[in-house]
Design an enzyme around this catalytic site. Structure first.
Site, PDB file in Angstrom:
ATOM      1  N   GLU A 662      -2.250  -4.995   8.867  1.00 27.36           N
ATOM      2  CA  GLU A 662      -2.288  -4.624   7.452  1.00 27.36           C
ATOM      3  C   GLU A 662      -3.255  -3.452   7.235  1.00 27.36           C
ATOM      4  O   GLU A 662      -4.340  -3.419   7.808  1.00 27.36           O
ATOM      5  CB  GLU A 662      -2.773  -5.812   6.608  1.00 27.36           C
ATOM      6  CG  GLU A 662      -1.849  -7.012   6.683  1.00 27.36           C
ATOM      7  CD  GLU A 662      -2.443  -8.215   5.970  1.00 27.36           C
ATOM      8  OE1 GLU A 662      -3.125  -8.017   4.942  1.00 27.36           O
ATOM      9  OE2 GLU A 662      -2.257  -9.344   6.471  1.00 27.36           O
ATOM     10  N   SER A 663      -2.835  -2.542   6.356  1.00 28.32           N
ATOM     11  CA  SER A 663      -3.633  -1.322   6.150  1.00 28.32           C
ATOM     12  C   SER A 663      -5.006  -1.632   5.569  1.00 28.32           C
ATOM     13  O   SER A 663      -6.002  -0.992   5.909  1.00 28.32           O
ATOM     14  CB  SER A 663      -2.879  -0.358   5.232  1.00 28.32           C
ATOM     15  OG  SER A 663      -2.619  -0.999   3.986  1.00 28.32           O
TER      16      SER A 663
END
Length: 1470
Positions: A662-663
């Site tokens: 996940e960013s």
């Protein structure tokens, strides 16, 4: 030289020493002068052959003569005119002409060669030394001239000849005594020149190649052998050292004489058929110095430069060694930029250069040795550059290179291990452990070389201990010892393949480690004294260091605690990988994390714990939870990014966990990284945001370049464009970004790092991290020859080691391998015993017993011969018994296996005939305390033979004779020589085993081991079965019982330990046996024997031992009958030997019970009575405790019809004689005891006396007249001979009632019963009635005072009346008719005389008087007148008439009178 020799020589030769010295010096002057003269001639001669020089010479024109020839001629003229000592003459004077020739461009190769040879000869004369005038300038002249030598090349051979001569001269310079005067710069020049010749020689002949390489080796040896003599670098190099030390890391590797310089044209070796000039010199000679200047110039400041140039011109020492060593390391940099992994490491380059360089480095390390650590720059080179290259070349496909690398590392370990802790860990993890296993793709040759190297390390006594103490016990390091030990164990295992050299090699390494441990035993500090480690509460431990790493009292407990923590962390990691939350809870429960979690401790757990699931760590660190963010921050702060490139730092950071997908998580992780990186290595970054953006950019570039799904790859320009204006609004330098771009393109950042405990590749970023860690790691602990950690180490490796040695032993076929394995087994046994590892020793015994083949020999047709032919089985057998004898203290369950082997040997008839009995018979003969004669062994030799079961043979020789006469019924051929030899080998093997020692020496065994041995014997004997068991089973049970009895007897001091088990085993045998057999015989007589031997020593156990003899009473009747006589003999011996040791009632009860039983046994009664005689004759062993029991036993013998009546009479005499004993005790009690004790004993004596009287009363009823009458006389003696015994009156009443009256009544009943068995009862009745009268009269005074006297007297009268009237066989007896009235008259007269019978009242109130005459008149009416002639008869008759007639005439009245008297007596006396 002569003077030096003379000074160190013998002083006695002192005739004219000065003249002698002068003469020697004169000879030396002459010698040198002549040598120089001849060398000048030689050079001139060669020059004349050349057209150029020859022509000029012939013309006679001196002006035209060349300066070279002139200088030579001048030298020749002067040479004989010098009269001074040579060391006062400047060597330049006689060397310069030759050096001019060497440096001249015009001379050809032959002339240069001769001039070089001349210089070589002069140097080797040892005339030039450090005391010679201007020697420093002279040596430098030589070096400068030779290294800048110029000559015309005419043919390849002459060129090679000159090159060889150059090498010779340069080596002679270094070996000369004056070499110490050479400067650092000149030494560098010499090495540089030699190396260029080595490089040129590549295209020349083999000979030149070899000589040039050899010279290079010799030079390095010369130079580095000087290192121990050089003063510490701190003193020689002064303040400049710090700058040098700082700059060494930043130096470029391509200065000096790297491979690029080989192409710089200084050495023109390209010969294209024409004459070309070969030149040494120009800038090449100062290449090393140039490197030094360059290095210093790049960061050292203005002041450092001249100072360091000054260093290079000083006499040679550390500076030139640093240069040379750095140069040698640089030769290994050929594949520096192609990655350090195995994938890129093919033999793309010639192995020749690295091998050569490694050889030189090895020489330097060998000679420099431990002195290197005194010189920081040299040490730094080894720690970083050298080791980095060794790691790379360690993975080389070339076995030669690998072997040389391993040799260097071994040398470095030996000399410098304290400075190379993490480097050594990396080498073993990334090289040895990878290569020694085929699963990493290494070739067989690589595996073999790696294994050989590992075995070499294992042969260093302290190697494994130091690996364990420094690495396995360090939380942040890998378990190198454990991995290496496992590797050796696994590599020794032949899996589905025959035994190979590799297996044997691994076994050698394993056994070297084990034997190292065994040798340390006895040197003190065995760690079994140390208790286990426990953590009571959490204390931060990740960065804790020991107070003193040199003191074992500090570091041993410290590292043991660290190892404990490390183990618990591994378990915690396993829990974490299954469930992170539970994993952290587990660690809190084991005090490895605080009860209230703090971010720092969790961060350290993630950072330093091996084996964590990196995906889970990444998820945790990327979580948005506040605590997780704090952990991430602390996690980033555990890294040291000092002076590290951004991509290197990012690689290191991302290796420790997997970057989440996940960013947002990625951003949080990279923010923490950027903040830490910017704090430590800002370099050209403006702020931490720049670091964050650039990090993001690198991650994107990495994905773009290395993801196969991305078709259009980012170019360098794209990357630079993407990163514009990120550095605080401005651009980053293009070169900086370009370098990052290429680094990422060439070498991917792994965002999915390797999981688990594999052996990682050593990447450049990991190496940089290692160097950072090495500055902070704990000091290296040096182990000495004491066994501080061996207990813990051995516990780790013992299981796999035993398994590996066993498998090799099983598969081996050669005696030397067998012996290696046996040595290993014995070493394992020694260590197990020393460190009290009983389980390990048991496992070893189990393993070895399988190899004896004894446990399964029933499958073999002729097991004895098979055993004799099987060397492996014989060696294993001897080893098993060696271990049992040496280390028996620590064997537990292993005794069962050992006993299985012993039983098998027994069944095969291979044991000596009396293994067990010999074990117990050592101290068998004891002296009889009474008669002073030795008592024979309680189980006499005749008896032993009767007890033994028939065996297949009677020991070794019996078995041998069996072999010779195999069967008489079925004739067979005689045994062959091979069979006889095999049998002989078997016998010799069994003799070496010393089986009997296990049992004879059992008294030295530790208690627990002894108990286990006894239990094993009971187990091996099996549970006795009711009914018939097979002869073989019974034989085994008997043999085991013999051994059990043997160890019981040998351990009399510890009988308490064994007794319960031994007793229960014998009890089982006794209670389950219904027919006589050898086993029950052995059990019963063994028990008796134990009692015989132990009673004198164990008084506190006497009761227990004697109680056990009650088992004999429980024997089945058939069994008891069969052995009764022998049992009695044994009991008799026991009594005779130990009567004084039997003191308790219970003990005597057992003994007398056994003796009493024999009274009715024809064979046994004689022995039983013999024992009773021993006890009772003269009251020798009568005691209050056994009196009643012995009297009862004597009564049983007197009643017994077995044997002659004479014995019964003797028994009665024993009983009667025992009264004296009572009298004695009574007398002693009065004299020695207090009143209360005396009264108690008197009461006891009275009861004993009464029991004696009751016993005699029973015998008075015996059918045999002689016995019956003797019993009455004995009873009379017993009743009348008690004057000294103070018997209470009540007891006499009991005696009359229970003994005398009962006996009289019983005899009367018998007499009236007309029983044929009883003869001559009349005589008995007379004796009985006389006894009554005599006892009554003797006691008259005491009895008369009793209130119940009247009833007692009436009892006497009524018995006399009955005896008077008795009819024996239907008629009255005349003797009785005469005796009774006579006795009555006598009694009455005595009563009258003593005033007992007198008429006290005329009113009829005196019942005694009246009742007396009432009875007397029934017996003899005339008696009253005879006794009391003065009394008035009328009155008497009147009174009698009033009473109502005779009491006696009425039978019922008589009986009731008797009963009432009896009742009263009982009531008063009871």
């Amino acid at each position: 030289m002569g003077r030096l020799k003379l000074n160190t020589g013998i002083k006695s030769i002192e005739e004219e020493p000065e003249e002698h010295d002068a003469a020697v010096e004169s000879n030396r002057v002459d010698l040198l002068a002549y040598v120089i003269n001849s060398e000048v001639s030689a050079v001139l001669a060669v020059m004349r052959r050349n057209v150029r020089w020859g022509g000029r010479y012939i013309s006679g024109d001196d002006q035209l003569e060349d300066s070279l020839i002139q200088s030579l001629k001048t030298l020749r003229k002067q040479i004989f005119t010098w009269q001074n000592p040579w060391h006062t003459i400047d060597p330049a004077l006689y060397l310069q002409p030759f050096l001019d020739v060497i440096q001249s461009d015009e001379t050809g190769a032959p002339i240069t060669g001769v001039a070089l040879l001349s210089v070589y000869k002069i140097l080797t004369l040892d005339v030039i030394d450090q005391n010679t005038l201007n020697v420093e300038d002279a040596m430098q002249l030589v070096v400068d001239a030779v290294t800048s030598c110029r000559f015309e090349v005419t043919d390849p051979a002459s060129e090679e000849m000159v090159l060889m001569k150059i090498l010779q001269v340069l080596l002679a310079c270094m070996k000369s005594k004056a070499s110490v005067m050479l400067s650092n710069q000149h030494v560098c020049t010499i090495v540089n020149t030699c190396f260029r010749i080595v490089h040129q020689a590549g295209s020349k002949s083999e000979l030149l190649q070899r000589i040039s390489r050899h010279t290079m080796h010799e030079l390095v040896k010369c130079i580095f052998s000087h290192l121990p003599d050089v003063e510490s670098a701190e003193r020689t190099m002064g303040n400049g050292v710090t700058s040098l030390k700082q700059e060494i890391g930043g130096m470029d590797n391509d200065y000096a004489f790297g491979s690029k310089q080989m192409e710089n044209g200084n050495g023109n070796s390209e010969l294209d058929g024409q004459a070309s000039t070969v030149t040494f010199g120009s800038n090449a000679s100062t290449a090393l110095v140039a490197r030094e200047e360059n290095a210093i110039g790049t960061g050292g400041g203005k002041d450092a430069l001249p100072f360091d140039l000054h260093l290079m011109t000083e006499p040679y020492g550390v500076p030139c060694m640093v240069e040379i060593f750095h140069f040698l390391c640089s030769l290994l940099n050929v594949v520096e930029h192609s990655g350090m992994g195995t994938r890129s490491n093919t033999i793309a380059f010639d192995e020749d250069v690295p091998l050569f360089a490694l050889g030189l480095i090895n020489s330097a390390v060998e000679l420099g040795g431990p002195s290197i650590r005194c010189h920081p720059r040299l040490l730094s080179l080894i720690q970083d550059e050298l080791f980095r290259n060794l790691m790379q070349f360690g993975l080389s496909m070339s076995p030669l290179i690998l072997s040389m690398v391993c040799s260097i590392v071994l040398n470095l370990y030996h000399h410098l291990r304290t400075e190379l802790k993490l480097q050594l860990e990396a080498f073993f993890s990334c090289v040895i452990l990878r290569l020694a296993q085929s699963r990493y793709g290494a070739s067989y040759q690589q595996q073999e070389v790696a294994m050989e190297a590992l075995v070499d390390f294992c042969r260093q006594k302290t190697f494994m201990v130091e690996m364990y103490g420094n690495l396995d016990c360090d939380i942040t390091c890998s378990n190198v010892f454990e991995e290496l030990a496992n590797l050796l164990s696994k590599s020794a295992f032949p899996v589905n393949c025959p035994l190979s050299a590799m297996h044997i090699l691994a076994l050698d390494g394993l056994i070297a480690v084990i034997q190292g441990m065994a040798e340390r035993i006895g040197n003190g500090s065995v760690s079994s004294e140390q208790g286990p480690v426990h953590l009571e509460e959490y204390t931060p431990f990740w960065m804790v260091k020991c107070d003193d790493y040199s003191d074992p009292n500090h570091w041993v407990p410290f590292v043991r605690r660290r190892k404990y923590i490390k183990r618990r962390l591994m378990i915690g990691a396993d829990h974490f990988n299954r469930d992170p939350k539970k994993g952290l809870e587990f660690l809190q429960g084991t005090h490895l994390l605080p009860d209230k979690l703090d971010p720092q401790s969790v961060a350290c757990f993630f950072r330093y714990t091996a084996g964590l699931d990196k995906n889970l760590v990444g998820d945790f660190l990327g979580n948005h939870d506040e605590f997780c963010v704090q952990v991430l921050h602390e996690f980033a702060w555990t890294f040291d990014f000092q002076d590290m490139n951004l991509d290197t730092a990012l690689r290191l950071f991302l290796e420790t966990f997997r970057l989440p997908g996940e960013s947002q998580k990625i951003q949080r992780v990279l923010e923490a990284f950027s903040e830490r990186y910017y704090e430590q290595s800002p370099l050209i970054l403006a702020n931490k945001d720049a670091a964050l953006l650039l990090s993001y950019s690198l991650i994107m570039l990495n994905t773009d370049q290395h993801n196969v799904q991305v078709k259009k790859k980012m170019t360098e320009e794209d990357f630079i464009r993407n990163n514009r204006h990120i550095n605080g609004g401005s651009d980053l330098p293009r070169e900086f970004l370009t370098e990052l771009y290429h680094s990422i393109c060439k070498n991917e950042i792994r965002t999915t790092p390797e999981q688990g405990f594999g052996y990682p590749e050593m990447t450049p970023s990991r190496w940089i991290d290692l160097m950072h860690k090495s500055k902070k790691t704990a000091p290296f602990i040096l182990s000495d020859s004491r066994a501080y950690l061996d207990h813990d180490m051995f516990a780790i490796m013992s299981g796999p080691t035993i398994a590996a040695i066993s498998v090799v032993f099983d598969n081996a076929e050669h005696d030397d391998v067998y012996q290696t394995c046996i040595d290993g087994f014995l070493a394992v046994a020694k260590i197990s015993a020393c460190h009290h590892l009983e389980d390990v020793l048991d496992d070893l015994v189990v393993s070895l017993c399988k190899f004896t083949t004894l446990l399964n020999s029933s499958l073999v047709e002729e097991p004895v011969l098979a055993f004799g032919d099987d060397a492996k089985a014989r060696m294993a057998t001897v080893t098993v018994f060696t271990i049992a004898n040496r280390y028996g203290d620590y064997i537990r369950t292993g005794w069962r296996n050992i006993l299985d082997c012993i039983l098998r040997l027994h069944k095969l008839g291979l044991l000596p005939a009396r293994v067990a009995s010999d074990a117990a018979d050592e101290s068998e003969l004891t002296a009889d305390p009474v008669h002073g004669k030795p008592i024979a062994n309680s189980l006499s030799s005749v008896h032993m033979q009767s007890m033994g079961t028939p065996r297949r043979s009677s020991g070794l020789m019996g078995r041998f004779s069996q072999l010779l006469n195999l069967d008489t019924e079925e004739p067979r051929s005689q045994p062959t020589e091979q069979q006889l030899a095999a049998h002989q080998r078997t016998l010799q093997t069994i003799q070496k085993c010393h089986v009997d020692s296990i049992f004879t020496e059992s008294k030295f065994l530790q208690a627990e081991s002894l108990l286990q041995l006894a239990r094993a014997l009971i187990w091996a004997a099996g549970r006795p079965q009711k009914g018939n068991s097979s002869p073989e089973d019974e034989d085994t049970a008997v043999f085991c019982l013999e051994l059990l009895i043997a160890i019981t007897l040998n351990n009399r001091d510890r009988i308490v330990l064994l007794w319960q088990g031994v007793y229960e085993h014998i009890a089982n045998i006794v209670q389950s046996t219904v027919m006589p057999c050898a086993l029950v015989e052995k059990a019963v007589f063994g028990l008796l024997r134990i009692c015989q031997r132990l009673l004198p020593y164990k008084e506190n156990l006497a009761d227990e031992l004697l109680r056990s003899l009650q088992l004999v009473l429980k024997l089945d009747a058939r069994v008891a009958d069969a052995y009764c006589e022998q049992i009695t003999q044994e009991v008799t011996r026991l009594v005779k030997a130990n009567a004084t040791h039997i003191r308790s009632l219970m003990g005597w009860r057992t003994i007398t019970s056994l003796l009493s039983i024999t009274a009715r046994h024809p064979e046994a009664s004689e022995a039983g009575f013999d024992a009773l005689l021993f006890i009772m004759t003269d009251a020798a062993h009568l005691l209050p405790a056994n009196y009643v029991l012995c009297v009862d036993a004597a009564r049983q013998f007197s009643e017994s019809r077995v044997g002659q009546a004479e014995r019964s009479v003797r028994a009665l005499e024993l009983m009667a004689g025992s009264v004296n004993c009572l009298a004695r005790w009574s007398h002693d009690a009065k004299e020695t005891m207090g009143e209360e004790e005396s009264a108690k004993l008197s009461q006891d004596i009275g009861e004993m006396w009464l029991r004696l009287a009751q016993g005699l009363r029973k015998v008075c009823l015996d059918q045999r007249e002689e016995v019956r009458n003797h019993a009455l006389l004995s009873l009379q003696k017993c009743l009348t001979g008690v004057d000294e015994i103070n018997l209470p009156h009540g007891l006499w009443l009991q005696c009359f009632d229970l003994v005398i009256f009962t006996m009289l009544d019983d005899l009367l009943e018998i007499a009236q019963g007309h029983q044929k068995e009883y003869r001559n009862m009349e005589g008995t009745l007379i004796i009985a009635v006389k006894l009554l009268s005599k006892v009554f009269l003797q006691l008259l005074n005491e009895l008369a005072q009793l209130t119940t006297f009247c009833k007692l007297w009436l009892g006497v009268l009524s018995r006399m009346e009955k005896y008077l009237k008795v009819k024996v066989k239907g008629k009255k007896n005349e003797n009785l008719q005469e005796t009774v009235p006579e006795l009555l008259k006598n009694t009455l007269l005595v009563m009258k005389s003593k005033g007992v019978l007198v008429q006290r009242s005329a009113l009829g109130g005196d019942s005694l008087w009246e009742l007396t005459w009432l009875h007397v008149n029934n017996i003899a009416p005339s008696l009253q007148a005879e006794v009391f002639p003065d009394q008035d008869r009328e009155q008497s008759h009147h009174k009698l008439g009033e009473t109502g007639g005779s009491l006696v005439s009425d039978e019922t009245d008589s009986v009731s009178s008797k009963e009432s008297v009896h009742a009263e007596v009982v009531g008063t006396g009871g």
